[in-house]
Structures are given as C-alpha cells and as structure tokens.
Design a protein around this motif. Structure first.
Motif, PDB file in Angstrom:
ATOM      1  N   ILE A 147      -1.195   9.977   3.434  1.00  0.00           N
ATOM      2  CA  ILE A 147      -0.491   9.419   4.713  1.00  0.00           C
ATOM      3  C   ILE A 147       0.647  10.017   4.521  1.00  0.00           C
ATOM      4  O   ILE A 147       1.103  10.439   3.988  1.00  0.00           O
ATOM      5  N   THR A 148       0.408  10.594   6.535  1.00  0.00           N
ATOM      6  CA  THR A 148       1.675  11.349   6.696  1.00  0.00           C
ATOM      7  C   THR A 148       2.798  10.217   6.675  1.00  0.00           C
ATOM      8  O   THR A 148       2.936   9.149   7.118  1.00  0.00           O
ATOM      9  N   ASP A 149       4.408  11.414   6.763  1.00  0.00           N
ATOM     10  CA  ASP A 149       5.446  10.450   6.249  1.00  0.00           C
ATOM     11  C   ASP A 149       5.734   9.060   7.280  1.00  0.00           C
ATOM     12  O   ASP A 149       5.955   9.435   8.614  1.00  0.00           O
ATOM     13  N   GLY A 150       5.859   8.247   6.887  1.00  0.00           N
ATOM     14  CA  GLY A 150       6.646   7.165   7.764  1.00  0.00           C
ATOM     15  C   GLY A 150       5.169   6.621   8.821  1.00  0.00           C
ATOM     16  O   GLY A 150       5.624   5.767   9.782  1.00  0.00           O
ATOM     17  N   ASP A 151       4.214   6.744   9.018  1.00  0.00           N
ATOM     18  CA  ASP A 151       2.902   6.187   9.218  1.00  0.00           C
ATOM     19  C   ASP A 151       2.573   4.841   8.366  1.00  0.00           C
ATOM     20  O   ASP A 151       1.708   4.724   7.157  1.00  0.00           O
ATOM     21  N   GLU A 195       2.147   3.939   4.981  1.00  0.00           N
ATOM     22  CA  GLU A 195       3.546   4.470   4.477  1.00  0.00           C
ATOM     23  C   GLU A 195       4.888   3.084   5.241  1.00  0.00           C
ATOM     24  O   GLU A 195       4.209   2.685   6.595  1.00  0.00           O
ATOM     25  N   ASN A 196       6.062   2.114   4.792  1.00  0.00           N
ATOM     26  CA  ASN A 196       5.678   1.331   5.367  1.00  0.00           C
ATOM     27  C   ASN A 196       7.347   1.510   6.728  1.00  0.00           C
ATOM     28  O   ASN A 196       8.255   0.676   6.990  1.00  0.00           O
ATOM     29  N   GLY A 197       7.528   2.751   7.313  1.00  0.00           N
ATOM     30  CA  GLY A 197       7.988   3.195   7.448  1.00  0.00           C
ATOM     31  C   GLY A 197       9.822   4.021   7.920  1.00  0.00           C
ATOM     32  O   GLY A 197      10.418   4.963   7.678  1.00  0.00           O
ATOM     33  N   SER A 198       9.643   4.153   6.082  1.00  0.00           N
ATOM     34  CA  SER A 198      10.695   5.263   5.337  1.00  0.00           C
ATOM     35  C   SER A 198      11.111   6.645   5.252  1.00  0.00           C
ATOM     36  O   SER A 198       9.935   6.827   4.410  1.00  0.00           O
ATOM     37  N   ARG A 199      11.303   6.796   6.349  1.00  0.00           N
ATOM     38  CA  ARG A 199      11.082   8.948   6.480  1.00  0.00           C
ATOM     39  C   ARG A 199      12.011   9.127   5.214  1.00  0.00           C
ATOM     40  O   ARG A 199      13.260   9.156   5.108  1.00  0.00           O
ATOM     41  N   ASP A 200      10.993   9.553   4.210  1.00  0.00           N
ATOM     42  CA  ASP A 200      11.438  10.883   3.183  1.00  0.00           C
ATOM     43  C   ASP A 200      11.700  11.841   3.226  1.00  0.00           C
ATOM     44  O   ASP A 200      11.839  12.214   2.475  1.00  0.00           O
ATOM     45  N   GLY A 201      10.925  12.306   4.479  1.00  0.00           N
ATOM     46  CA  GLY A 201      10.781  13.771   4.696  1.00  0.00           C
ATOM     47  C   GLY A 201       9.017  14.691   3.755  1.00  0.00           C
ATOM     48  O   GLY A 201       8.500  15.256   3.662  1.00  0.00           O
ATOM     49  N   THR A 250       0.532   2.922  10.471  1.00  0.00           N
ATOM     50  CA  THR A 250      -1.026   2.502  10.663  1.00  0.00           C
ATOM     51  C   THR A 250      -1.260   2.729   9.979  1.00  0.00           C
ATOM     52  O   THR A 250      -2.398   2.331   9.568  1.00  0.00           O
ATOM     53  N   GLY A 251      -1.776   3.728   8.872  1.00  0.00           N
ATOM     54  CA  GLY A 251      -2.970   4.299   7.590  1.00  0.00           C
ATOM     55  C   GLY A 251      -4.626   4.911   8.385  1.00  0.00           C
ATOM     56  O   GLY A 251      -4.513   4.817   9.288  1.00  0.00           O
ATOM     57  N   LYS A 252      -4.647   4.936   7.287  1.00  0.00           N
ATOM     58  CA  LYS A 252      -5.808   5.655   7.411  1.00  0.00           C
ATOM     59  C   LYS A 252      -6.484   4.090   6.692  1.00  0.00           C
ATOM     60  O   LYS A 252      -6.615   3.791   5.777  1.00  0.00           O
ATOM     61  N   SER A 274       7.686   4.079  -0.298  1.00  0.00           N
ATOM     62  CA  SER A 274       7.772   3.651   0.542  1.00  0.00           C
ATOM     63  C   SER A 274       5.844   3.191   0.528  1.00  0.00           C
ATOM     64  O   SER A 274       5.506   3.166   2.075  1.00  0.00           O
ATOM     65  N   GLY A 275       5.283   3.936  -0.056  1.00  0.00           N
ATOM     66  CA  GLY A 275       3.254   3.465  -0.088  1.00  0.00           C
ATOM     67  C   GLY A 275       2.648   2.182  -0.013  1.00  0.00           C
ATOM     68  O   GLY A 275       3.888   1.306  -1.326  1.00  0.00           O
TER      69      GLY A 275
END
Length: 315
Positions: free
Chosen positions: A135-139, A77-83, A141-143, A43-44
């Motif tokens: 990068i936080t899970d599912g973020d 991340e593209n929003g695919s939350r996996d924890g 917007t990113g950095k 997802s990165g």
C-alpha cells in the motif's frame, strides 16, 4: 626540546578524538528493526468490508477458481506519511469452524495476489512470501482483498455434512511487514467472517466396503449388515439425503436380472442421514447345487445408481 615533546604529546592525545569525530559524521546505511516490524511509523490499517459470508459452501466446488469468498477486507494507511509504504509479507488467519482444516483450501485474491493458496498449521491459515500486499505511503483508500474457502476433493480428514468454515484475524499481530515498511496500528480492530456450512451434495450411491469380498450361502443371511450410502463424487456422505434406496440382484452387468431372488428384508428403504442399511439379506439360487456370482444394484431418485458390488453365493 621539552616544549617539542609537550606539543608532540598533545598531538597524539588529539588524534583519537579527531578520528571519533570523523567517524561520527559518516552516515551508516543500516536499519535495525524488531523481527516482523518495519522502520516506519504505526500507520497501517485493515478493515472488514460489508460483504456477507455465504450461508453454505458446496462440497463439489473443488477447483481453485471455484473457491467461495467468505471474508473481504481493505488494507490501507491512515495518512501519516513517513516515507515508507505498508508492505505485508505474511498474513495469518485462524480457522474457528468445525470442519477439518486438513480438508479445506483457503485462497487470497486481490491486487498482486492471484489465487494464492495458503498453507495451514494447526488452526492457522498462513499466506507467506506470496508477492506481498503493498500500500502506497499515506494511501487512505487502500486495496481490497477476498479470502476464499472450499473443501478439497481428496478425503484426508473427517469433514462431514453441515460442518462449518469460519475465520478470524487480529491484524496488529497477524500481519507481518518487511523491514522497509510502515507498521500496523496497534489499535486496529480484530474481525471475523461469518460461518458457512458445508453442503455435501449427493450425486451417486456407493456400497463402500459393505459388499467387498462378501461370500454368502444359499438362503442364508449375508454376513454382517449391508449399507448403501448417498455420497458426492468424492465419497462424502450427504446426511440430508432421506430418499428411498432400492437394491436388486443382477448378473454380469446391470440391468441383467439375476436368475435367483434377493430377499430376507424389505428391499426398498428410506435413507437415514444418507445411509440405508439391511441387517438381513438372503439370496435363493435357482439351482441349489450351482454357485452364482451376483451384483447388487442400488437405485434412488436424483442420483446415479451403483452396480459394482459383487457377492459370491455358494450352495
């Protein structure tokens, strides 16, 4: 008795199965992943921003905090939350410019990375164990980060005026994550910086080795060819410098003129690619029987002159 033995035998047969069942129900807190891969989903993402690479980088901006941004990118991340967060521990770029990478410094600037200096190997530019990009899970917007570059003050290679600095990266293979991380999307696109030309900025004149240990004789041509170079403070030649360079003879310190006369060739010459040369130079002693130690002074508009070249002229 026979019935008891049957029951006892049955018990022993069931014991291994019961043990296996118990063991199977116990959770095992181990994650086995391929080297450089995380336990999470793919997802990165890393994308290039619209920031343009500057056309030139000055040779005299040598301090780390003077490095110039040649590439900007956003990690998300593209929003695919996996924890799992996306946590990059190694980031690699490839230098594709013509400048000698041994004389270049690359710096990563952004959240969690304050002027991190890369190591280089071959054409690879490597940021490793620098605090990581997280990068936080599912973020989505990113950095955003900047890759900066500059030429080092120390001359360790063969970088010359107008050679270039440029890089590229293929995030799917050049970004290595930790084990407890999401992975990079395999489809993330490779991207590159523009090309920045190194500009050697002439600030002084140097004789380099042209006059070192030079011994001449009265009215005879100095051995070899003598040259004066227009250089930056680090001794790199500014090949765009074409101004006139004038040489003259002095004693002890400049501007004390030498008693004899320097000649043999035109003393004022226009530099060609930052260098003016004299194939024929002579010095006429005022007293042909007495040796003199003279200094050759070089002068040109816009740069500091040079007056350290010492020549011994014998009768």
């Amino acid at each position: 008795m026979r019935g008891f033995e049957k029951i006892r035998g049955s018990i022993f047969l069931w014991i291994p199965f019961l043990l296996v069942a118990c063991i199977a129900q116990k959770p095992i807190d181990l994650i086995f992943t391929e080297s450089g891969k995380g336990a999470g989903v793919e997802s990165g993402d890393i994308v290039k921003t619209a920031l343009a690479t500057p056309p030139t980088i000055s040779s005299i901006l040598n301090n780390v905090n003077q490095a110039v941004t040649i590439l900007e990118f956003t990690v998300k991340e593209n929003g695919s939350r996996d924890g799992y967060p996306l946590q990059i521990r190694t980031l690699k770029f490839t230098h594709t410019g013509t400048a000698d990478i041994a004389e270049l410094r690359f710096v990563l600037e952004g959240p969690g990375s304050n002027n991190t200096v890369a190591t280089t190997s071959g054409n690879s530019i490597i940021f490793k164990d620098f605090g990581d990009i997280i990068i936080t899970d599912g973020d989505q917007t990113g950095k955003t980060y900047q890759l900066k570059a500059q030429i080092r003050s120390s001359v360790n290679g063969a970088t010359t005026d107008n050679q270039t600095i440029a890089v590229n990266i293929s995030p799917s293979i050049d970004a290595e994550v930790i084990e407890a991380s999401s992975n990079m999307l395999p489809s993330v696109a490779a991207f590159a910086s523009g090309s920045a030309a190194i500009t050697i900025v002439a600030s002084e004149l140097q004789g380099k080795s042209s006059f070192t240990g030079l011994i001449a004789t009265h009215t005879n041509d100095f051995p070899g060819t003598q040259s004066i170079y227009a250089t930056d403070v680090n001794g790199r030649v500014d090949t765009d410098f074409t101004a006139s360079i004038t040489i003259s003879a002095h004693v002890t310190v400049c501007p004390n003129a030498a008693p004899g006369s320097l000649g043999g060739d035109v003393l004022a010459k226009s530099a060609v690619a930052g260098v003016a040369s004299w194939a024929t130079l002579t010095y006429t002693l005022t007293n042909p029987l007495v040796a003199e130690s003279i200094r050759i002074r070089a002068q040109a508009a816009g740069v500091s002159d040079q007056c350290s070249a010492v020549v011994t002229v014998n009768p």
